[in-house]
Design a protein around this motif. Structure first.
Motif, short mmCIF file in Angstrom:
data_model
loop_
_atom_site.label_atom_id
_atom_site.label_comp_id
_atom_site.label_asym_id
_atom_site.label_seq_id
_atom_site.Cartn_x
_atom_site.Cartn_y
_atom_site.Cartn_z
N TRP A 67 0.76 -1.30 -0.02
CA TRP A 67 -0.11 0.18 0.03
C TRP A 67 0.83 1.18 0.09
N ALA A 68 1.97 1.21 0.85
CA ALA A 68 2.77 2.36 0.69
C ALA A 68 3.46 2.83 -0.64
N VAL A 71 0.65 4.20 -2.63
CA VAL A 71 0.32 5.76 -2.27
C VAL A 71 1.57 6.61 -2.96
N GLY A 72 2.77 6.03 -2.85
CA GLY A 72 3.90 7.02 -3.26
C GLY A 72 3.62 7.01 -4.76
N ILE A 75 1.12 9.64 -5.62
CA ILE A 75 1.66 10.95 -5.16
C ILE A 75 2.41 11.46 -6.22
N TRP A 118 11.19 12.48 -5.30
CA TRP A 118 10.21 12.33 -4.10
C TRP A 118 10.21 11.20 -3.38
N THR A 120 7.80 9.34 -0.13
CA THR A 120 6.79 9.42 0.75
C THR A 120 6.97 8.73 2.01
N THR A 121 6.64 9.23 3.21
CA THR A 121 6.92 8.66 4.34
C THR A 121 5.82 8.96 5.61
N GLY A 122 6.10 8.44 6.62
CA GLY A 122 5.16 8.75 7.86
C GLY A 122 5.77 9.60 8.75
N TYR A 163 11.22 14.69 1.25
CA TYR A 163 10.39 13.78 1.93
C TYR A 163 8.82 14.25 2.26
N THR A 166 2.44 11.35 4.56
CA THR A 166 1.52 10.72 3.77
C THR A 166 0.26 11.00 4.75
N SER A 167 0.41 11.80 5.71
CA SER A 167 -0.73 12.41 6.68
C SER A 167 -0.11 13.81 7.25
#
Length: 196
Positions: A67-68, A71-72, A75, A118, A120-122, A163, A166-167
């Motif tokens: 899923w990560a 999502v990446g 984006i 790019w 994407t991360t938490g 970076y 994701t929220s």
């Protein structure tokens, strides 16, 4: 999975929807990548790199789509669309670093000479990058992209890792900007040759 029937149970329907998304992740072009890519070259585990170079079976591989990663990918597609409407940027530029090692530069700012990747991360990883800077693996990846683009004649001055959260808010974004250093790319390629 077919939707020719009605689902009477919430959990059953949720599982059916989830299965569609998981299958999309499993069959994405990135999931099927066989050859080593720039994002893997800087990995600290020599054995993992050797297995990848030799095309050996991977132990402990996740059976579902990530899923990560999905999502990446979404984006990345959105940002490619955003920057394609502005002048002075190369978007999703394919580069050959050498031989069969190639990759895609997410964004090249032509005016400033910046190769940007790019990520994407938490929240916890964002905090880590804010406090300690970028991972060595990510730095090697973006330096390899810059090297490939420079080999094509681009005037590369800097590399950047962006970076993205994701929220939360975009104000949580962390940017790591460094000088382009061809030697970082050459050292990584030399290590890869030694492992091979």
């Amino acid at each position: 999975m077919t939707y020719a029937r009605l689902f009477s149970d919430q959990e059953e329907y949720a599982n059916a929807v989830r299965d569609v998304v998981v299958q999309a992740g499993i069959w994405s072009p990135r999931a099927g990548q066989i050859q080593i890519g720039p994002s893997e070259v800087g990995h600290k585990c020599t054995r993992r790199l050797a297995y990848k170079l030799l095309d050996w079976d991977k132990p402990n591989v996740m059976q579902g789509g990530s899923w990560a990663a999905q999502v990446g990918t979404a984006i990345h597609a959105y940002l490619a669309e955003v920057f394609s409407k502005r002048e002075g940027f190369l978007i999703e530029q394919r580069v050959t670093i050498r031989g069969n090692l190639a990759g895609t530069v997410d964004l090249f700012d032509i005016k400033n000479g910046v190769v940007l990747d790019w990520k994407t991360t938490g929240a916890s990883k964002l905090d880590k990058y804010r406090r300690f800077g970028a991972d060595a693996q990510h730095i090697i990846q973006v330096q390899l992209y810059a090297y490939g683009l420079a080999q094509q004649g681009a005037d590369v001055k800097k590399v950047a890792l962006c970076y993205l959260p994701t929220s939360g808010s975009l104000t949580d974004m962390v940017m790591v900007l460094q000088d382009y250093d061809e030697q970082v790319a050459l050292n990584a390629l030399g290590r890869l040759d030694s492992i091979h």
